[in-house]
Every structure is written in structure tokens, then in C-alpha cells.
Design an enzyme around this catalytic site. Structure first.
Site, PDB file in Angstrom:
ATOM      1  N   CYS A 116       0.821  -1.216   0.000  1.00  0.00           N
ATOM      2  CA  CYS A 116       0.000   0.000   0.000  1.00  0.00           C
ATOM      3  C   CYS A 116       0.852   1.262   0.000  1.00  0.00           C
ATOM      4  O   CYS A 116       0.349   2.356  -0.236  1.00  0.00           O
ATOM      5  CB  CYS A 116      -0.905   0.019   1.224  1.00  0.00           C
ATOM      6  SG  CYS A 116      -1.863  -1.467   1.403  1.00  0.00           S
ATOM      7  N   HIS A 161      -3.213   6.663   3.997  1.00  0.00           N
ATOM      8  CA  HIS A 161      -3.673   5.449   3.320  1.00  0.00           C
ATOM      9  C   HIS A 161      -5.015   5.038   3.937  1.00  0.00           C
ATOM     10  O   HIS A 161      -5.197   5.093   5.149  1.00  0.00           O
ATOM     11  CB  HIS A 161      -2.635   4.346   3.483  1.00  0.00           C
ATOM     12  CG  HIS A 161      -3.131   3.002   3.061  1.00  0.00           C
ATOM     13  ND1 HIS A 161      -3.739   2.787   1.849  1.00  0.00           N
ATOM     14  CD2 HIS A 161      -3.122   1.799   3.699  1.00  0.00           C
ATOM     15  CE1 HIS A 161      -4.078   1.520   1.754  1.00  0.00           C
ATOM     16  NE2 HIS A 161      -3.725   0.894   2.861  1.00  0.00           N
ATOM     17  N   ASN A 216     -10.448  -0.443   1.005  1.00  0.00           N
ATOM     18  CA  ASN A 216      -8.992  -0.370   0.917  1.00  0.00           C
ATOM     19  C   ASN A 216      -8.540  -0.773  -0.487  1.00  0.00           C
ATOM     20  O   ASN A 216      -8.597  -1.951  -0.841  1.00  0.00           O
ATOM     21  CB  ASN A 216      -8.383  -1.287   1.986  1.00  0.00           C
ATOM     22  CG  ASN A 216      -6.863  -1.274   1.984  1.00  0.00           C
ATOM     23  OD1 ASN A 216      -6.239  -0.688   1.109  1.00  0.00           O
ATOM     24  ND2 ASN A 216      -6.277  -1.926   2.970  1.00  0.00           N
TER      25      ASN A 216
HETATM   26  O1  UT7 Z   1      -3.705  -1.821   3.782  1.00  0.00           O
HETATM   27  C1  UT7 Z   1      -2.657  -2.466   4.442  1.00  0.00           C
HETATM   28  C2  UT7 Z   1      -2.806  -2.418   5.870  1.00  0.00           C
HETATM   29  N1  UT7 Z   1      -4.030  -3.043   6.299  1.00  0.00           N
HETATM   30  C3  UT7 Z   1      -4.572  -2.644   7.403  1.00  0.00           C
HETATM   31  O2  UT7 Z   1      -4.059  -1.710   7.980  1.00  0.00           O
HETATM   32  C4  UT7 Z   1      -5.753  -3.376   7.959  1.00  0.00           C
HETATM   33  C5  UT7 Z   1      -5.620  -3.442   9.433  1.00  0.00           C
HETATM   34  N2  UT7 Z   1      -6.646  -4.162  10.156  1.00  0.00           N
HETATM   35  C6  UT7 Z   1      -7.919  -3.777  10.266  1.00  0.00           C
HETATM   36  O3  UT7 Z   1      -8.362  -2.876   9.630  1.00  0.00           O
HETATM   37  C7  UT7 Z   1      -8.771  -4.473  11.312  1.00  0.00           C
HETATM   38  O4  UT7 Z   1      -7.949  -5.269  12.116  1.00  0.00           O
HETATM   39  C8  UT7 Z   1      -9.934  -5.328  10.755  1.00  0.00           C
HETATM   40  C9  UT7 Z   1     -11.012  -4.426  10.175  1.00  0.00           C
HETATM   41  C10 UT7 Z   1      -9.376  -6.253   9.697  1.00  0.00           C
HETATM   42  C11 UT7 Z   1     -10.573  -6.171  11.855  1.00  0.00           C
HETATM   43  O5  UT7 Z   1     -10.972  -5.368  12.931  1.00  0.00           O
HETATM   44  P1  UT7 Z   1     -10.599  -5.779  14.431  1.00  0.00           P
HETATM   45  O6  UT7 Z   1     -11.245  -4.816  15.308  1.00  0.00           O
HETATM   46  O7  UT7 Z   1      -9.099  -5.879  14.493  1.00  0.00           O
HETATM   47  O8  UT7 Z   1     -11.294  -7.178  14.585  1.00  0.00           O
HETATM   48  P2  UT7 Z   1     -10.670  -8.617  14.879  1.00  0.00           P
HETATM   49  O9  UT7 Z   1      -9.848  -9.072  13.739  1.00  0.00           O
HETATM   50  O10 UT7 Z   1     -10.003  -8.568  16.217  1.00  0.00           O
HETATM   51  O11 UT7 Z   1     -11.988  -9.507  14.959  1.00  0.00           O
HETATM   52  C12 UT7 Z   1     -12.983  -9.274  15.911  1.00  0.00           C
HETATM   53  C13 UT7 Z   1     -14.114 -10.264  15.718  1.00  0.00           C
HETATM   54  C14 UT7 Z   1     -13.657 -11.713  15.551  1.00  0.00           C
HETATM   55  O12 UT7 Z   1     -14.589 -12.527  16.252  1.00  0.00           O
HETATM   56  P3  UT7 Z   1     -14.217 -13.129  17.694  1.00  0.00           P
HETATM   57  O13 UT7 Z   1     -13.010 -13.981  17.463  1.00  0.00           O
HETATM   58  O14 UT7 Z   1     -13.960 -11.961  18.583  1.00  0.00           O
HETATM   59  O15 UT7 Z   1     -15.457 -13.907  18.039  1.00  0.00           O
HETATM   60  C15 UT7 Z   1     -13.810 -11.976  14.074  1.00  0.00           C
HETATM   61  O16 UT7 Z   1     -14.063 -13.322  13.770  1.00  0.00           O
HETATM   62  O17 UT7 Z   1     -14.854  -9.950  14.521  1.00  0.00           O
HETATM   63  C16 UT7 Z   1     -15.009 -11.134  13.730  1.00  0.00           C
HETATM   64  N3  UT7 Z   1     -15.050 -10.758  12.329  1.00  0.00           N
HETATM   65  C17 UT7 Z   1     -16.199 -10.430  11.696  1.00  0.00           C
HETATM   66  N4  UT7 Z   1     -17.469 -10.363  12.102  1.00  0.00           N
HETATM   67  C18 UT7 Z   1     -18.386  -9.979  11.194  1.00  0.00           C
HETATM   68  C19 UT7 Z   1     -14.022 -10.645  11.458  1.00  0.00           C
HETATM   69  N5  UT7 Z   1     -14.465 -10.239  10.260  1.00  0.00           N
HETATM   70  C20 UT7 Z   1     -15.816 -10.098  10.380  1.00  0.00           C
HETATM   71  C21 UT7 Z   1     -16.827  -9.707   9.482  1.00  0.00           C
HETATM   72  N6  UT7 Z   1     -18.099  -9.646   9.932  1.00  0.00           N
HETATM   73  N7  UT7 Z   1     -16.557  -9.355   8.210  1.00  0.00           N
END
Ligand code: UT7
Length: 331
Positions: free
Chosen positions: A118, A258, A288
Site C-alpha cells: 500500500c 492510506h 482499501n
Molecule cells: O492496507 C494495508 C494495511 N491493512 C490494514 O491496515 C488493515 C488493518 N486491520 C484492520 O483494519 C482491522 O484489524 C480489521 C477491520 C481487519 C478487523 O478489525 P478488528 O477490530 O481488528 O477485529 P478482529 O480481527 O479482532 O476480529 C474481531 C471479531 C472476531 O470474532 P471473535 O473472534 O472476537 O469472536 C472476528 O471473527 O470480529 C469477527 N469478524 C467479523 N465479524 C463480522 C471478522 N471479520 C468479520 C466480518 N463480519 N466481516
């Protein structure tokens, strides 16, 4: 590494392209176990643009490139190099840049790809600065283009809700006045590469039935790990580039971060103590788009008439590699 030069390069024109098809959070609710509410609160994304089945990274780049050249009041023959930043090349080789060169009919121009996740557009500007200010080339068409939808596992809710396709370009040449690129800062840490990776199809895991069965041809991301590094590194990069430019945080007119997650964007804005209106965001419309987010942000701000002569802008990115970078630019 930081750079600051007395001579600078300048953006002479910009152009963008996003595919016609829009995929909304409501559409995704029908595809995976997710909700509009989860996607919106966790990422800020409402919809994203997705390429047609036969539309590629190079196709988008050609559209964006043609528009940037036109915006600069130039013709294809006036551009001396085609530099394409992407992580989703049309083919491993030849480079996407050579497909774009063919599409633009820029037969006279050398062309190559730059892969920095990115952060690729900012890396590309820094490379272009070196080539232009040493007199190697006069004008560079720099394009950030990404077709993530074709390397996304549409059954994986952890990733498929986050990404979109798009491209944007800038024509760069030596500035004749005070405007242009004031300073830059760029870094990488290859130790963390596994956290955001497309593992298959290269020579480490050559394409086979097994790699396809294991889904190694899809991008993989440890989202919350990447998140923490992105917040830390984007703030750090912006502050380092500002210091080099001799500009205080309060002097920033626009921050173009970004667009990976609205919470990362807001955290970077807070680190720089910027009011919300100075922190650009369009993530709700596009998701993104990796390397395309910063040049699309720049193009949209410019088209909205928000960039005035003398405006000081900070562009900052973080991505696969890991790589991160910031550029301070006087409009
Ligand atoms: O561009 C290059 C750089 N990329 C980035 O900077 C992306 C960085 N990361 C992010 O933007 C975030 O970490 C995400 C948006 C990907 C995820 O957000 P988060 O607050 O970090 O959530 P998490 O990964 O800790 O997941 C929380 C929960 C999980 O469930 P449990 O294990 O707590 O029961 C996931 O399974 O949310 C669940 N989950 C979803 N639920 C509904 C993950 N994806 C989804 C979804 N819909 N699409």
C-alpha cells in the site's frame, strides 16, 4: 532514511479510475456471515468498486494514466517513463508497466513495476524524485493501481469485506517554483512480511493443485496485528517527514492517509493533533484499494478545489512488507 532537497518535483496532473460495479455491505451480507453494522463500525467502509471479470490492473492503470496526462495538458509522447506501483500485477512477468506502456502506445518510454504494498505510490514518488532531479528522465507517469478483488477469498469474512479495486496516476516533473515535494521518509521491515501476504503463485509456492486447494493464491492478513503496526508507523512516518520539511503539525492543511481502516485514519489524525476536517477520508466509498488510495485521495481533494496554492499536505501510508512512508508536499 529521510530526504530533503532544495530542488523538488511537482505533480503536473492527476487522474483516477474506479470500476463501474459497486459492491455494498448489504450485498456482502448475502455472501458471508457479516453485517453492514460490523463492517461500518470496525472499518468505516460502506461500499467498494469491483472490476469486471475481464478487467485487469493494467486496464485500470491505462484509464487513470490517460486522464492524468490529459489533466497535465500533455500528450503520451511527452511522458518519458511509465512507473507502475502495484501488488496485483497482470502477470508476474512481463511487468504491469509494460502492459500499460503498450495500452498507452508509449513505445518510447521505459517502463517498470514497483512493489511496496500500500506504500507503493509514496515509494514511487521518492524513486521518481531521484530520477527526475538527477536528470535521468524529464517526466514520469506514476500510477498506483490495484485489483484486489481478483486475489480475495470471497468466502473469508476476515478479508473480503475490506478491499476494493481502483487506480490513480500523477505526471511528475521538476518544479520551477516553490511548490512540490518538500521531504520524504521511507522504511521497511521484512521480518513482518507474513502478516500481510499473498503466499502462492510465486516461486516459493509455485502454483499447483495443492496451492489452489490450500487457498494460497488469496491474500491473507492478520488484521489486528497489522492494525497495531499501521497506527504506530503512520504517525511516526508523518512526524519524521514533517521534521525534515521544517513544518510544524499545526501547519498541515491536509493529511492524506492510506485508507485501510477509518480507525487507523483517525488515530493518525489524533497523533498529529489535527482537527477532523483536515484528515482526508473516502474509505466509505471505496474500501482499501491498497496503493491506489493515496493518489485517489489527492485527485479527489484537488477536484473538490480544496488544495489551494501553497497548501501543505502530508501523505502517509503503511502496507505489506511491511513498508511505510510519508511525504510532505506543498501544492
Ligand atoms: O492496507 C494495508 C494495511 N491493512 C490494514 O491496515 C488493515 C488493518 N486491520 C484492520 O483494519 C482491522 O484489524 C480489521 C477491520 C481487519 C478487523 O478489525 P478488528 O477490530 O481488528 O477485529 P478482529 O480481527 O479482532 O476480529 C474481531 C471479531 C472476531 O470474532 P471473535 O473472534 O472476537 O469472536 C472476528 O471473527 O470480529 C469477527 N469478524 C467479523 N465479524 C463480522 C471478522 N471479520 C468479520 C466480518 N463480519 N466481516
Amino acid at each position: 532514511m529521510e530526504t530533503k532537497r532544495a530542488e523538488r518535483i511537482k505533480i503536473m496532473g492527476t487522474g483516477m479510475y474506479v470500476p463501474e460495479k459497486i459492491l455494498t455491505n448489504k450485498d456482502l451480507e448475502k455472501m458471508v456471515d457479516t453485517s453492514d453494522e460490523w463492517i461500518t463500525t470496525r472499518s468505516g467502509i460502506k461500499e467498494r468498486h469491483i472490476t469486471a471479470p475481464d478487467e485487469t490492473t493494467a486496464d485500470m492503470a491505462i484509464m487513470a494514466g490517460q486522464r492524468a496526462i490529459k489533466d497535465a495538458g500533455l500528450a503520451v509522447k511527452d511522458v518519458d517513463m511509465v512507473l507502475v506501483a502495484t501488488s496485483t500485477p497482470d502477470t508476474i512477468f512481463p511487468s504491469t508497466a509494460t502492459w500499460v506502456q503498450k495500452g498507452l502506445k508509449a513505445d518510447h518510454a521505459p517502463a517498470f513495476d514497483l512493489s511496496a504494498g500500500c506504500t507503493g505510490f509514496l515509494y514511487g514518488m521518492i524513486v521518481a524524485e531521484g530520477l527526475i532531479l538527477t536528470g535521468t528522465v524529464r517526466r514520469i507517469l506514476l500510477i498506483g493501481t490495484e485489483c484486489l478483488s481478483k486475489v480475495t477469498n470471497w468466502k473469508d469474512r476476515n478479508t473480503c469485506v475490506l478491499f476494493g479495486d481502483g487506480a490513480a496516476a500523477a505526471v511528475l516533473e521538476k518544479s520551477e517554483d516553490e511548490s512540490g515535494m518538500l521531504s520524504s521518509y521511507w522504511k521497511a521491515d521484512g521480518n513482518l512480511g507474513e502478516l500481510l501476504i499473498l503466499p502462492g503463485g510465486g516461486v516459493r509456492h509455485p502454483a499447483s493443485h495443492q496451492t489452489v486447494d490450500e487457498g494460497l493464491h488469496y491474500l491473507q492478513m492478520k488484521g489486528n496485528e497489522v492494525f497495531k503496526h499501521a497506527v504506530k508507523r503512520m504517525g511516526e512516518a508523518a512526524l519524521m517527514a514533517l521534521k525534515k520539511a521544517g513544518i510544524k503539525k499545526e501547519g498541515i492543511d491536509y493529511l492524506i492517509p492510506h485508507q485501510a481502516n477509518i480507525r487507523i485514519i483517525q488515530a493518525t489524525g489524533r497523533r498529529l493533533k489535527l482537527p477532523e476536517e483536515k484528515v482526508f477520508s473516502n474509505i466509505h466509498k471505496y474500501g482499501n484499494m491498497s496503493v491506489a488510495t493515496i493518489p485517489i485521495g489527492l485527485h479527489e481533494l484537488k477536484e473538490e478545489g480544496k488544495l489551494k496554492k501553497g497548501s501543505d499536505i502530508v501523505m502517509v501510508a503503511f502496507g505489506a512488507g511491511f513498508t511505510w512512508a510519508a511525504i510532505v508536499y506543498k501544492w
